[in-house]
Design an enzyme around this catalytic site. Sequence first.
Site, short mmCIF file in Angstrom:
data_model
loop_
_atom_site.label_atom_id
_atom_site.label_comp_id
_atom_site.label_asym_id
_atom_site.label_seq_id
_atom_site.Cartn_x
_atom_site.Cartn_y
_atom_site.Cartn_z
N LYS A 1 2.72 -0.84 -18.35
CA LYS A 1 3.65 -1.75 -17.65
C LYS A 1 5.08 -1.24 -17.77
CE LYS A 1 1.59 -3.79 -15.60
NZ LYS A 1 0.17 -3.97 -15.55
N ASN B 1 -4.53 6.65 7.19
CA ASN B 1 -4.55 6.40 5.75
C ASN B 1 -5.67 7.24 5.16
OD1 ASN B 1 -4.62 5.36 3.14
ND2 ASN B 1 -5.89 3.63 3.74
N GLY B 2 -5.34 8.11 4.22
CA GLY B 2 -6.38 8.94 3.61
C GLY B 2 -5.87 10.36 3.43
N LYS C 1 0.27 -0.74 -4.35
CA LYS C 1 -0.60 -1.75 -4.94
C LYS C 1 -2.08 -1.37 -4.85
CE LYS C 1 -1.27 -5.88 -6.71
NZ LYS C 1 -1.01 -5.93 -8.17
N GLU D 1 -1.82 -1.20 -22.25
CA GLU D 1 -1.33 -1.95 -21.09
C GLU D 1 0.20 -2.13 -21.19
OE1 GLU D 1 -2.47 -2.63 -18.31
OE2 GLU D 1 -1.35 -4.32 -17.53
N GLU E 1 5.57 1.99 -15.57
CA GLU E 1 5.57 1.84 -14.11
C GLU E 1 6.75 1.02 -13.61
OE1 GLU E 1 2.00 -1.51 -13.79
OE2 GLU E 1 2.32 -0.15 -12.12
N ARG F 1 0.81 -1.21 0.00
CA ARG F 1 0.00 0.00 0.00
C ARG F 1 0.85 1.27 0.00
NH1 ARG F 1 -5.17 -1.80 1.89
NH2 ARG F 1 -5.86 0.33 2.06
N TRP G 1 2.41 6.09 1.90
CA TRP G 1 2.50 6.51 0.50
C TRP G 1 2.20 8.00 0.56
CZ3 TRP G 1 -0.83 8.65 -3.22
CH2 TRP G 1 -0.34 8.62 -4.54
#
Length: 605
Positions: A482, A98-99, A600, A478, A485, A27, A74
């Site tokens: 890929k 978180n938020g 993720k 896609e 990232e 996360r 994050w």
Amino acid sequence: MCGIIGIASNKPVSINIINSLKKLEYRGYDSAGLATLNKSEINEKKCSGRVEELEKILFKSPSDGNLGIGHVRWATHGIPNLVNAHPHSSEVVSVVHNGIIENSDEIKKKLELKGLKFKSQTDTEVITLLITESLKDNEPLESVFNTLKQLKGSFALGIIFKNHKDIIIGARRGSPLAVGYSNEENYLGSDSYALKSMTNKISYLDDGDLCILSKDKVEFYNVNKKKTNKKVYTLSDDENVSDKGDYKNFMSKEIFEQSTTVKNCINEYVDSLKKDINIYNFSIKPEKINKIFLIGCGTAYHSCLVAKYWFEELTTIDVEIDIASEFRYRKLKFNPDNLYIFVSQSGETADTAAALDICKKNNVKTCSVVNVVESTIARNSDWVLPIHAGPEIGVASTKTFLGQMLVLYILCLKLAKSRKDINDTIYQTNIKNLKALPDAIKESLKVENSVQAMAKEFLDAKGSMFLGRGLSFPIALEGALKLKELSYLHAEGYPAGEMKHGPLALIEEGLPVVVIAPKDKYFEKTLSNMQEVIARGGKILFITDHKKELVNENIRFGIRVPSLDNLLSPILLTIPIQLLAYHVALLKGCDIDKPRNLAKSVTVE
Ligand code: AGP
């Protein structure tokens, strides 16, 4: 999208907090921290970077305490550094969050006018200071309620109090939060995955809920401060799947297990004896469906784009697709005869969950295609179609992309048959093709050596392009996603026919251009578009399932995957583009499972 954990126990908790934080790193991995309550002192340890660092700090200077909270970050407000790492503590309280607190600047100004000082640049610290102020006159529960009233935005919180050493308070608005139960130990966590090694008994907080947990009791309160009860779920036992075995990293394991995960998924949905697809629990009669909306983010959105072509090909249903962060703010006309399908691996993506909530408020039928069946999106939708891919740990979606496409294809086939849009012969042929898919995937994975050689072509490139048409256009998108990232190399995915309307200007001598051209109605047209690129110096890397030998001295590399059926070509053509991104990133020494700046599960807007 940070990860939070809380443990109230009758024994020291710091090691279990570290173990859970390692699970939550998907996360966020900008910083890590924990706070335990030790003889009525808040003992805080933090680091910038990974949980591994925090573990080393703890090894040198252990934290005891039978109650504690932990966090992986994050970064949203404030750069990723030690000062901004959570928990954020005052003398009396410690908070993990978180938020995003949208009115944090406003609150900060008010608190500063009162003479309070902030240590960090985070939005979270306002929560710490608001609770600290309120604790002067109130008990913890009231202080937290008072604070939450003043916050705008989203949060999942874990809070401990210096003078109340037995309790952790958890609260949720927007961001997910779960509670786990065990003997003489209770837990708070961003998701069930973080708690799974400690318990399989889980409850989920709903929006606006708050909980108080101690080692032997958990109490829940709703937004109106009324005590409520929560359903307790027993989690399925798939813990062993989260091990990377002999693979270098999770991503390669997840790419190479795709023939198995696809087989498992087909076995769940296709009844081999009856030669039928066993989806019966439609929340809306198939023949009544007026229009289907497919909604997702990132890779999940690409699976929606592939499915749009399938639905158009096999059914008479109108299809609209949208990116969840756009859908949620559109002025839509909701129709009860429409079906709204939400695609999400994690089932926790904030934008997708918010888009689903809007549909629910408008009383329309919703369906979710998810990997995590205990997730918020799965729990909130009328009807769930799991993709049965098992836990995906690598931040880049691979096996779950195949799973999402597969389930959407299966759904499309079933709807087409139920509505009599296709006859039984076509239905049976497509089911037969489906069953051949796992072996074709296994075959496709054999292209790895050629892809590895092809990956070298990207090392000195300053950018790249991926081109496709029809069903291969989403695969081009896609492929570009890929590569971006994982290897941090700029990549653009484009419909090959659209190049001449602008992007052709980007082509220059030696620019790697991946052309995805299966043997379909677009094949010759894609070759013409490829010629336009060759004429401008582009270096062509060609991916196809066409058996015809392509003789073209301008094609630097050619990759061939097995050909099964036109409709299933996107699934097989995905394998080389996954391997390509993987090998470019490996050559560049990038962190494959945890690419920079990403996470993720994206639980912030
Ligand atoms: C792609 O590799 C990413 N993991 C990302 O685009 C992802 O698909 C997106 O964030 C949506 O996540 P979800 O499927 O969990 O909703």
